[in-house]
Design a protein around this motif. Structure first.
Motif, PDB file in Angstrom:
ATOM      1  N   PRO A  60     -15.563  -5.230   7.361  1.00  0.00           N
ATOM      2  CA  PRO A  60     -15.341  -6.671   7.213  1.00  0.00           C
ATOM      3  C   PRO A  60     -15.942  -7.192   5.906  1.00  0.00           C
ATOM      4  O   PRO A  60     -16.891  -6.636   5.361  1.00  0.00           O
ATOM      5  CB  PRO A  60     -16.047  -7.282   8.414  1.00  0.00           C
ATOM      6  CG  PRO A  60     -16.846  -6.212   9.032  1.00  0.00           C
ATOM      7  CD  PRO A  60     -16.392  -4.902   8.483  1.00  0.00           C
ATOM      8  N   VAL A  61     -15.379  -8.282   5.409  1.00  0.00           N
ATOM      9  CA  VAL A  61     -15.841  -8.870   4.157  1.00  0.00           C
ATOM     10  C   VAL A  61     -17.277  -9.346   4.287  1.00  0.00           C
ATOM     11  O   VAL A  61     -18.044  -9.290   3.328  1.00  0.00           O
ATOM     12  CB  VAL A  61     -14.902 -10.031   3.750  1.00  0.00           C
ATOM     13  CG1 VAL A  61     -15.425 -10.759   2.536  1.00  0.00           C
ATOM     14  CG2 VAL A  61     -13.509  -9.496   3.487  1.00  0.00           C
ATOM     15  N   ALA A  67     -24.404  -7.711   1.639  1.00  0.00           N
ATOM     16  CA  ALA A  67     -24.954  -6.769   0.660  1.00  0.00           C
ATOM     17  C   ALA A  67     -25.166  -7.446  -0.687  1.00  0.00           C
ATOM     18  O   ALA A  67     -26.196  -7.255  -1.334  1.00  0.00           O
ATOM     19  CB  ALA A  67     -24.022  -5.566   0.518  1.00  0.00           C
ATOM     20  N   MET A  68     -24.209  -8.265  -1.117  1.00  0.00           N
ATOM     21  CA  MET A  68     -24.358  -8.952  -2.403  1.00  0.00           C
ATOM     22  C   MET A  68     -25.484  -9.989  -2.351  1.00  0.00           C
ATOM     23  O   MET A  68     -26.213 -10.159  -3.325  1.00  0.00           O
ATOM     24  CB  MET A  68     -23.042  -9.609  -2.801  1.00  0.00           C
ATOM     25  CG  MET A  68     -22.018  -8.592  -3.288  1.00  0.00           C
ATOM     26  SD  MET A  68     -20.556  -9.327  -4.004  1.00  0.00           S
ATOM     27  CE  MET A  68     -19.765 -10.021  -2.593  1.00  0.00           C
ATOM     28  N   LEU A  69     -25.621 -10.675  -1.217  1.00  0.00           N
ATOM     29  CA  LEU A  69     -26.728 -11.626  -1.086  1.00  0.00           C
ATOM     30  C   LEU A  69     -28.065 -10.913  -1.181  1.00  0.00           C
ATOM     31  O   LEU A  69     -29.001 -11.408  -1.813  1.00  0.00           O
ATOM     32  CB  LEU A  69     -26.631 -12.363   0.248  1.00  0.00           C
ATOM     33  CG  LEU A  69     -25.614 -13.467   0.311  1.00  0.00           C
ATOM     34  CD1 LEU A  69     -25.526 -14.010   1.722  1.00  0.00           C
ATOM     35  CD2 LEU A  69     -25.957 -14.569  -0.656  1.00  0.00           C
ATOM     36  N   PHE A  70     -28.162  -9.763  -0.554  1.00  0.00           N
ATOM     37  CA  PHE A  70     -29.392  -8.992  -0.640  1.00  0.00           C
ATOM     38  C   PHE A  70     -29.701  -8.629  -2.082  1.00  0.00           C
ATOM     39  O   PHE A  70     -30.841  -8.755  -2.543  1.00  0.00           O
ATOM     40  CB  PHE A  70     -29.298  -7.731   0.213  1.00  0.00           C
ATOM     41  CG  PHE A  70     -30.458  -6.816   0.016  1.00  0.00           C
ATOM     42  CD1 PHE A  70     -31.681  -7.110   0.592  1.00  0.00           C
ATOM     43  CD2 PHE A  70     -30.347  -5.680  -0.762  1.00  0.00           C
ATOM     44  CE1 PHE A  70     -32.774  -6.276   0.399  1.00  0.00           C
ATOM     45  CE2 PHE A  70     -31.421  -4.847  -0.961  1.00  0.00           C
ATOM     46  CZ  PHE A  70     -32.628  -5.151  -0.378  1.00  0.00           C
ATOM     47  N   GLY A 117     -22.121 -18.095   5.082  1.00  0.00           N
ATOM     48  CA  GLY A 117     -22.320 -16.686   4.745  1.00  0.00           C
ATOM     49  C   GLY A 117     -23.530 -16.078   5.400  1.00  0.00           C
ATOM     50  O   GLY A 117     -23.675 -14.863   5.443  1.00  0.00           O
ATOM     51  N   LEU A 118     -24.433 -16.908   5.939  1.00  0.00           N
ATOM     52  CA  LEU A 118     -25.637 -16.396   6.583  1.00  0.00           C
ATOM     53  C   LEU A 118     -25.511 -16.347   8.104  1.00  0.00           C
ATOM     54  O   LEU A 118     -26.448 -15.973   8.783  1.00  0.00           O
ATOM     55  CB  LEU A 118     -26.850 -17.240   6.182  1.00  0.00           C
ATOM     56  CG  LEU A 118     -27.130 -17.282   4.677  1.00  0.00           C
ATOM     57  CD1 LEU A 118     -28.279 -18.219   4.395  1.00  0.00           C
ATOM     58  CD2 LEU A 118     -27.423 -15.904   4.155  1.00  0.00           C
TER      59      LEU A 118
END
Length: 121
Positions: A60-61, A67-70, A117-118
């Motif tokens: 899933p997106v 992952a990008m937020l991390f 997104g969270l």
């Protein structure tokens, strides 16, 4: 510079190594020994593990967004640490630059939060 300045660091590494070795060596004797099928099964984030197709199932997106937020917030911390260490020597210009950097990252955080997104649904 004498080597005696490094004695506390070597002592800390030795203490950490001894604690690690002791923990690994003592675990079989101290830990519980009640095995059952549920404890021996693989665990994947609370979801029953299913075999993935060989062709590669689609992720899933939200997985990639997380992952990008991390990565974004991890890079922020990487930039904040050296700045905090040399804060006194940098002066007020570096302070205002860091305020702008943190503000930019906060705007991105607020945007992701607002867009959901969270959320872990």
């Amino acid at each position: 510079m004498s080597l005696s300045a490094y004695i506390p660091i070597v002592g800390l590494f030795a203490l950490a190594g001894a604690f690690g070795l002791f923990s690994v060596a003592a675990a079989p004797f101290i830990g519980p020994r009640r095995f059952n099928k549920a404890k021996l099964d693989a665990y994947e984030c609370g979801i029953e593990p299913t075999p993935q197709p060989v062709g590669g199932g689609r992720f899933p997106v939200k997985f990639y967004l997380t992952a990008m937020l991390f990565i974004v917030f991890d890079i922020e911390i990487i930039f904040l640490y050296p700045w905090a260490v040399s804060f006194n020597a940098l002066g007020s210009f570096a302070f205002w630059e860091m305020i702008m950097f943190i503000g930019t990252v906060f705007v991105a955080y607020a945007y992701v939060w607002r867009r959901g997104g969270l959320d872990w649904d």
